[in-house]
Structures are given as C-alpha cells and as structure tokens.
Design a protein around this motif. Structure first.
Motif, PDB file in Angstrom:
ATOM      1  N   CYS A  55     -16.096  -0.130 -21.701  1.00  0.00           N
ATOM      2  CA  CYS A  55     -15.145   0.402 -20.721  1.00  0.00           C
ATOM      3  C   CYS A  55     -15.680   0.256 -19.307  1.00  0.00           C
ATOM      4  CB  CYS A  55     -14.834   1.867 -21.019  1.00  0.00           C
ATOM      5  SG  CYS A  55     -13.775   2.101 -22.442  1.00  0.00           S
ATOM      6  N   PHE A  56     -16.971   0.464 -19.136  1.00  0.00           N
ATOM      7  CA  PHE A  56     -17.582   0.325 -17.811  1.00  0.00           C
ATOM      8  C   PHE A  56     -17.410  -1.090 -17.275  1.00  0.00           C
ATOM      9  CE2 PHE A  56     -21.451  -0.721 -15.347  1.00  0.00           C
ATOM     10  CZ  PHE A  56     -21.234   0.108 -14.257  1.00  0.00           C
ATOM     11  N   PHE A  57     -17.784  -2.086 -18.069  1.00  0.00           N
ATOM     12  CA  PHE A  57     -17.703  -3.471 -17.599  1.00  0.00           C
ATOM     13  C   PHE A  57     -16.273  -3.994 -17.575  1.00  0.00           C
ATOM     14  CE2 PHE A  57     -22.250  -3.487 -18.799  1.00  0.00           C
ATOM     15  CZ  PHE A  57     -22.758  -3.871 -17.564  1.00  0.00           C
ATOM     16  N   ALA A  58     -15.524  -3.761 -18.629  1.00  0.00           N
ATOM     17  CA  ALA A  58     -14.140  -4.262 -18.666  1.00  0.00           C
ATOM     18  C   ALA A  58     -13.287  -3.573 -17.612  1.00  0.00           C
ATOM     19  CB  ALA A  58     -13.552  -4.062 -20.060  1.00  0.00           C
ATOM     20  N   GLY A  59     -13.408  -2.260 -17.500  1.00  0.00           N
ATOM     21  CA  GLY A  59     -12.644  -1.534 -16.493  1.00  0.00           C
ATOM     22  C   GLY A  59     -13.051  -1.919 -15.078  1.00  0.00           C
ATOM     23  N   GLY A  60     -14.344  -2.143 -14.878  1.00  0.00           N
ATOM     24  CA  GLY A  60     -14.814  -2.565 -13.563  1.00  0.00           C
ATOM     25  C   GLY A  60     -14.274  -3.932 -13.165  1.00  0.00           C
ATOM     26  N   LEU A  61     -14.348  -4.872 -14.073  1.00  0.00           N
ATOM     27  CA  LEU A  61     -13.826  -6.209 -13.779  1.00  0.00           C
ATOM     28  C   LEU A  61     -12.316  -6.203 -13.608  1.00  0.00           C
ATOM     29  CD1 LEU A  61     -16.024  -8.368 -16.165  1.00  0.00           C
ATOM     30  CD2 LEU A  61     -16.176  -8.203 -13.680  1.00  0.00           C
ATOM     31  N   TRP A  62     -11.643  -5.432 -14.448  1.00  0.00           N
ATOM     32  CA  TRP A  62     -10.192  -5.317 -14.371  1.00  0.00           C
ATOM     33  C   TRP A  62      -9.780  -4.673 -13.054  1.00  0.00           C
ATOM     34  CZ3 TRP A  62      -7.166  -2.310 -18.715  1.00  0.00           C
ATOM     35  CH2 TRP A  62      -5.820  -2.638 -18.661  1.00  0.00           C
ATOM     36  N   SER A  63     -10.507  -3.664 -12.618  1.00  0.00           N
ATOM     37  CA  SER A  63     -10.218  -2.999 -11.340  1.00  0.00           C
ATOM     38  C   SER A  63     -10.445  -3.963 -10.178  1.00  0.00           C
ATOM     39  CB  SER A  63     -11.095  -1.774 -11.165  1.00  0.00           C
ATOM     40  OG  SER A  63     -10.845  -0.820 -12.173  1.00  0.00           O
ATOM     41  N   LEU A  64     -11.537  -4.714 -10.230  1.00  0.00           N
ATOM     42  CA  LEU A  64     -11.782  -5.698  -9.173  1.00  0.00           C
ATOM     43  C   LEU A  64     -10.689  -6.754  -9.135  1.00  0.00           C
ATOM     44  CD1 LEU A  64     -15.630  -6.237  -9.448  1.00  0.00           C
ATOM     45  CD2 LEU A  64     -14.373  -5.120  -7.601  1.00  0.00           C
ATOM     46  N   GLN A  65     -10.217  -7.171 -10.295  1.00  0.00           N
ATOM     47  CA  GLN A  65      -9.136  -8.154 -10.352  1.00  0.00           C
ATOM     48  C   GLN A  65      -7.891  -7.585  -9.682  1.00  0.00           C
ATOM     49  OE1 GLN A  65      -7.706  -8.979 -14.270  1.00  0.00           O
ATOM     50  NE2 GLN A  65      -6.321 -10.561 -13.587  1.00  0.00           N
ATOM     51  N   ASN A  66      -7.571  -6.329  -9.965  1.00  0.00           N
ATOM     52  CA  ASN A  66      -6.393  -5.723  -9.339  1.00  0.00           C
ATOM     53  C   ASN A  66      -6.574  -5.598  -7.829  1.00  0.00           C
ATOM     54  OD1 ASN A  66      -4.927  -5.465 -11.661  1.00  0.00           O
ATOM     55  ND2 ASN A  66      -5.433  -3.328 -11.992  1.00  0.00           N
ATOM     56  N   ILE A  67      -7.776  -5.315  -7.364  1.00  0.00           N
ATOM     57  CA  ILE A  67      -8.020  -5.194  -5.927  1.00  0.00           C
ATOM     58  C   ILE A  67      -7.879  -6.555  -5.256  1.00  0.00           C
ATOM     59  CG2 ILE A  67      -9.791  -4.742  -4.187  1.00  0.00           C
ATOM     60  CD1 ILE A  67     -10.804  -2.500  -6.059  1.00  0.00           C
ATOM     61  N   TRP A  68      -8.424  -7.609  -5.871  1.00  0.00           N
ATOM     62  CA  TRP A  68      -8.380  -8.938  -5.273  1.00  0.00           C
ATOM     63  C   TRP A  68      -6.979  -9.532  -5.268  1.00  0.00           C
ATOM     64  CZ3 TRP A  68     -13.266 -10.412  -8.350  1.00  0.00           C
ATOM     65  CH2 TRP A  68     -14.402 -10.087  -7.618  1.00  0.00           C
ATOM     66  N   LEU A  69      -6.183  -9.195  -6.260  1.00  0.00           N
ATOM     67  CA  LEU A  69      -4.858  -9.814  -6.372  1.00  0.00           C
ATOM     68  C   LEU A  69      -3.753  -9.038  -5.663  1.00  0.00           C
ATOM     69  CD1 LEU A  69      -4.936 -11.045 -10.070  1.00  0.00           C
ATOM     70  CD2 LEU A  69      -5.317 -12.353  -7.984  1.00  0.00           C
ATOM     71  N   ILE A  70      -4.091  -7.896  -5.083  1.00  0.00           N
ATOM     72  CA  ILE A  70      -3.038  -7.115  -4.396  1.00  0.00           C
ATOM     73  C   ILE A  70      -2.761  -7.683  -3.038  1.00  0.00           C
ATOM     74  CG2 ILE A  70      -2.561  -4.875  -3.329  1.00  0.00           C
ATOM     75  CD1 ILE A  70      -3.763  -3.563  -5.716  1.00  0.00           C
TER      76      ILE A  70
END
Length: 70
Positions: A55-70
């Motif tokens: 959850c730490f790594f997947a959620g972190g990468l997923w959150s970064l993806q959402n930040i970069w694509l907004i």
C-alpha cells in the motif's frame, strides 16, 4: 461524490494506510507495547506487514501519477 472524485482521493487513503501501518509495525516501542498489552491483535497486525508495504509503494506511485496528470 462521483467515481471520478473517488478515483482522485482513493490513492491517498491507500498511501496513508501504508504509512500508518509501517510506522506502527516498524516502531520498536509500539511493537513491544502491542505484544505486551494485546498479543492477538499485534499478531494480526504483523500479518499485514506485507500489505502495508504494498500500500505504501502502490499508493505513493498512484498518488504521484494523479498529481502529475492533473
């Protein structure tokens, strides 16, 4: 709440769960206290150690993806 809004905030909850569980499981003082006061729950939490790291790594990468694509 729409599915699009939920898709934007869910990764942060996954990441937060990972951070909190890792903090609790990797902290020696909290682990010792849990083993003394509530051994059954502590054993269950230690079984979730792999899930916390995922959850730490997947959620972190997923959150970064959402930040970069907004």
């Amino acid at each position: 709440m729409t599915l699009q809004n939920l898709d934007q905030i869910f990764p942060y909850f996954v990441f937060l769960y990972g951070i909190l569980m890792i903090f609790v499981l990797e902290n020696e003082v909290l682990d010792k206290l849990a083993r003394e006061k509530m051994p059954a729950i502590a054993q269950t939490m230690r079984g979730h150690r792999a899930l916390a790291w995922v959850c730490f790594f997947a959620g972190g990468l997923w959150s970064l993806q959402n930040i970069w694509l907004i």
